[in-house]
Motif scaffolding. Structure first.
Motif, PDB file in Angstrom:
ATOM      1  N   GLY A  28     -34.774  11.791 118.397  1.00 35.54           N
ATOM      2  CA  GLY A  28     -34.097  10.718 117.676  1.00 35.54           C
ATOM      3  C   GLY A  28     -32.613  10.947 117.469  1.00 35.54           C
ATOM      4  N   PHE A  29     -32.252  12.169 117.078  1.00 34.90           N
ATOM      5  CA  PHE A  29     -30.835  12.464 116.843  1.00 34.90           C
ATOM      6  C   PHE A  29     -30.147  12.965 118.109  1.00 34.90           C
ATOM      7  CE2 PHE A  29     -27.521  15.458 115.006  1.00 34.90           C
ATOM      8  CZ  PHE A  29     -26.596  14.450 114.774  1.00 34.90           C
ATOM      9  N   ARG A  30     -30.701  14.000 118.715  1.00 41.25           N
ATOM     10  CA  ARG A  30     -30.034  14.647 119.849  1.00 41.25           C
ATOM     11  C   ARG A  30     -29.868  13.747 121.069  1.00 41.25           C
ATOM     12  NH1 ARG A  30     -30.618  20.646 120.437  1.00 41.25           N
ATOM     13  NH2 ARG A  30     -29.369  21.425 118.719  1.00 41.25           N
ATOM     14  N   GLN A  31     -30.678  12.712 121.196  1.00 40.94           N
ATOM     15  CA  GLN A  31     -30.565  11.827 122.351  1.00 40.94           C
ATOM     16  C   GLN A  31     -29.901  10.493 121.989  1.00 40.94           C
ATOM     17  OE1 GLN A  31     -34.315  11.587 124.476  1.00 40.94           O
ATOM     18  NE2 GLN A  31     -34.565  13.795 124.428  1.00 40.94           N
ATOM     19  N   SER A  32     -29.228  10.473 120.851  1.00 36.69           N
ATOM     20  CA  SER A  32     -28.616   9.232 120.363  1.00 36.69           C
ATOM     21  C   SER A  32     -27.110   9.190 120.636  1.00 36.69           C
ATOM     22  CB  SER A  32     -28.839   9.105 118.853  1.00 36.69           C
ATOM     23  OG  SER A  32     -28.072  10.079 118.153  1.00 36.69           O
ATOM     24  N   ASP A  33     -26.568   7.983 120.564  1.00 35.65           N
ATOM     25  CA  ASP A  33     -25.113   7.817 120.643  1.00 35.65           C
ATOM     26  C   ASP A  33     -24.435   8.485 119.449  1.00 35.65           C
ATOM     27  OD1 ASP A  33     -25.347   6.370 122.993  1.00 35.65           O
ATOM     28  OD2 ASP A  33     -25.334   4.433 121.967  1.00 35.65           O
ATOM     29  N   GLU A  34     -25.107   8.463 118.296  1.00 27.86           N
ATOM     30  CA  GLU A  34     -24.557   9.080 117.089  1.00 27.86           C
ATOM     31  C   GLU A  34     -24.361  10.584 117.296  1.00 27.86           C
ATOM     32  OE1 GLU A  34     -26.653   5.356 115.711  1.00 27.86           O
ATOM     33  OE2 GLU A  34     -27.055   6.935 117.160  1.00 27.86           O
ATOM     34  N   TYR A  35     -25.273  11.211 118.030  1.00 26.62           N
ATOM     35  CA  TYR A  35     -25.136  12.641 118.305  1.00 26.62           C
ATOM     36  C   TYR A  35     -23.886  12.928 119.141  1.00 26.62           C
ATOM     37  CZ  TYR A  35     -25.958  17.365 119.971  1.00 26.62           C
ATOM     38  OH  TYR A  35     -25.813  18.695 120.272  1.00 26.62           O
ATOM     39  N   GLN A  36     -23.583  12.035 120.057  1.00 26.79           N
ATOM     40  CA  GLN A  36     -22.380  12.221 120.881  1.00 26.79           C
ATOM     41  C   GLN A  36     -21.130  12.232 120.007  1.00 26.79           C
ATOM     42  OE1 GLN A  36     -22.612  13.190 124.042  1.00 26.79           O
ATOM     43  NE2 GLN A  36     -24.808  13.069 123.644  1.00 26.79           N
ATOM     44  N   GLU A  37     -21.122  11.396 118.976  1.00 31.98           N
ATOM     45  CA  GLU A  37     -19.988  11.373 118.039  1.00 31.98           C
ATOM     46  C   GLU A  37     -19.964  12.648 117.196  1.00 31.98           C
ATOM     47  OE1 GLU A  37     -16.544  10.192 116.219  1.00 31.98           O
ATOM     48  OE2 GLU A  37     -17.465   9.353 118.010  1.00 31.98           O
ATOM     49  N   TRP A  38     -21.132  13.101 116.717  1.00 33.73           N
ATOM     50  CA  TRP A  38     -21.273  14.353 115.959  1.00 33.73           C
ATOM     51  C   TRP A  38     -20.720  15.519 116.784  1.00 33.73           C
ATOM     52  CZ3 TRP A  38     -23.275  16.121 111.274  1.00 33.73           C
ATOM     53  CH2 TRP A  38     -23.733  17.440 111.229  1.00 33.73           C
ATOM     54  N   LYS A  39     -21.156  15.574 118.022  1.00 32.28           N
ATOM     55  CA  LYS A  39     -20.741  16.617 118.958  1.00 32.28           C
ATOM     56  C   LYS A  39     -19.220  16.600 119.156  1.00 32.28           C
ATOM     57  CE  LYS A  39     -21.772  17.469 123.777  1.00 32.28           C
ATOM     58  NZ  LYS A  39     -22.696  17.156 124.869  1.00 32.28           N
ATOM     59  N   LYS A  40     -18.672  15.418 119.344  1.00 33.56           N
ATOM     60  CA  LYS A  40     -17.229  15.258 119.559  1.00 33.56           C
ATOM     61  C   LYS A  40     -16.422  15.755 118.351  1.00 33.56           C
ATOM     62  CE  LYS A  40     -14.073  11.409 119.857  1.00 33.56           C
ATOM     63  NZ  LYS A  40     -13.996   9.951 119.979  1.00 33.56           N
ATOM     64  N   ARG A  41     -16.940  15.500 117.165  1.00 37.44           N
ATOM     65  CA  ARG A  41     -16.214  15.886 115.944  1.00 37.44           C
ATOM     66  C   ARG A  41     -16.337  17.364 115.594  1.00 37.44           C
ATOM     67  NH1 ARG A  41     -16.733  11.217 111.377  1.00 37.44           N
ATOM     68  NH2 ARG A  41     -16.489   9.409 112.729  1.00 37.44           N
ATOM     69  N   LEU A  42     -17.457  18.002 115.970  1.00 37.45           N
ATOM     70  CA  LEU A  42     -17.732  19.344 115.448  1.00 37.45           C
ATOM     71  C   LEU A  42     -17.865  20.469 116.472  1.00 37.45           C
ATOM     72  CD1 LEU A  42     -20.324  18.348 112.706  1.00 37.45           C
ATOM     73  CD2 LEU A  42     -17.887  18.832 112.416  1.00 37.45           C
ATOM     74  N   HIS A  43     -18.363  20.201 117.646  1.00 37.51           N
ATOM     75  CA  HIS A  43     -18.724  21.294 118.548  1.00 37.51           C
ATOM     76  C   HIS A  43     -17.541  22.140 119.015  1.00 37.51           C
ATOM     77  CE1 HIS A  43     -23.043  19.922 119.722  1.00 37.51           C
ATOM     78  NE2 HIS A  43     -22.849  19.947 118.427  1.00 37.51           N
ATOM     79  N   HIS A  44     -16.351  21.595 119.038  1.00 41.34           N
ATOM     80  CA  HIS A  44     -15.190  22.367 119.491  1.00 41.34           C
ATOM     81  C   HIS A  44     -14.766  23.460 118.496  1.00 41.34           C
ATOM     82  CE1 HIS A  44     -13.479  19.089 117.103  1.00 41.34           C
ATOM     83  NE2 HIS A  44     -12.451  19.892 116.874  1.00 41.34           N
ATOM     84  N   PHE A  45     -15.343  23.460 117.307  1.00 42.26           N
ATOM     85  CA  PHE A  45     -15.013  24.483 116.308  1.00 42.26           C
ATOM     86  C   PHE A  45     -15.795  25.787 116.520  1.00 42.26           C
ATOM     87  CE2 PHE A  45     -13.836  20.648 113.871  1.00 42.26           C
ATOM     88  CZ  PHE A  45     -12.581  21.026 113.414  1.00 42.26           C
ATOM     89  N   TYR A  46     -16.907  25.750 117.266  1.00 42.84           N
ATOM     90  CA  TYR A  46     -17.831  26.882 117.321  1.00 42.84           C
ATOM     91  C   TYR A  46     -17.515  27.882 118.435  1.00 42.84           C
ATOM     92  CZ  TYR A  46     -20.454  23.475 114.571  1.00 42.84           C
ATOM     93  OH  TYR A  46     -20.829  22.544 113.637  1.00 42.84           O
ATOM     94  N   ASP A  47     -17.583  29.168 118.067  1.00 40.30           N
ATOM     95  CA  ASP A  47     -17.457  30.240 119.045  1.00 40.30           C
ATOM     96  C   ASP A  47     -18.147  31.483 118.481  1.00 40.30           C
ATOM     97  OD1 ASP A  47     -16.745  31.644 121.304  1.00 40.30           O
ATOM     98  OD2 ASP A  47     -14.806  32.268 120.472  1.00 40.30           O
ATOM     99  N   PRO A  48     -19.295  31.868 119.054  1.00 39.74           N
ATOM    100  CA  PRO A  48     -19.984  31.263 120.193  1.00 39.74           C
ATOM    101  C   PRO A  48     -20.714  29.991 119.783  1.00 39.74           C
ATOM    102  CG  PRO A  48     -21.312  33.034 119.315  1.00 39.74           C
ATOM    103  CD  PRO A  48     -20.028  33.017 118.512  1.00 39.74           C
ATOM    104  N   PHE A  49     -21.217  29.276 120.799  1.00 41.31           N
ATOM    105  CA  PHE A  49     -21.971  28.068 120.501  1.00 41.31           C
ATOM    106  C   PHE A  49     -23.292  28.474 119.854  1.00 41.31           C
ATOM    107  CE2 PHE A  49     -24.439  24.255 121.166  1.00 41.31           C
ATOM    108  CZ  PHE A  49     -23.528  23.315 120.718  1.00 41.31           C
ATOM    109  N   PRO A  50     -23.700  27.798 118.774  1.00 41.65           N
ATOM    110  CA  PRO A  50     -24.862  28.222 117.997  1.00 41.65           C
ATOM    111  C   PRO A  50     -26.209  27.917 118.651  1.00 41.65           C
ATOM    112  CG  PRO A  50     -23.957  26.208 117.092  1.00 41.65           C
ATOM    113  CD  PRO A  50     -23.020  26.647 118.178  1.00 41.65           C
TER     114      PRO A  50
END
Length: 97
Positions: A65-87
């Protein structure tokens, strides 16, 4: 109920920016079907380390429901670039209280 638990490591010097971005992105996850609650905690011993816990009705609510949604793409865009290493995301089910 299923608990999604994620240990996050935010790039050095970006902690405040991350926390602000997370607060804004929280509206995204909170709007999803099957979402119950979430919290983000900052580690007291290790700078840049956070624990994210999200309660979902089912694992499918998160994984599909979440991971395959358009909303997840926005979540990813806003947050994933902060992580190192990727969780790594893990799911837990309560066995005793």
């Amino acid at each position: 109920m299923v608990l999604e638990a994620v240990m996050l490591h935010v790039k050095a010097g970006r902690e405040e920016e991350y926390e602000e971005a997370f607060r804004a992105a929280s509206k995204i996850i909170a709007s999803m079907p099957g979402y119950i609650s979430h919290e983000l905690q900052r580690c007291m011993e290790v700078k840049g380390k956070y624990l994210l816990m999200v309660n979902w009705e089912t694992i499918e609510d998160h994984e599909i429901g979440f991971r395959q949604s358009d909303e997840y793409q926005e979540w990813k865009k806003r947050l994933h670039h902060f992580y190192d290493p990727f969780p790594t995301v893990e799911h837990f089910k309560k066995v005793h209280q």
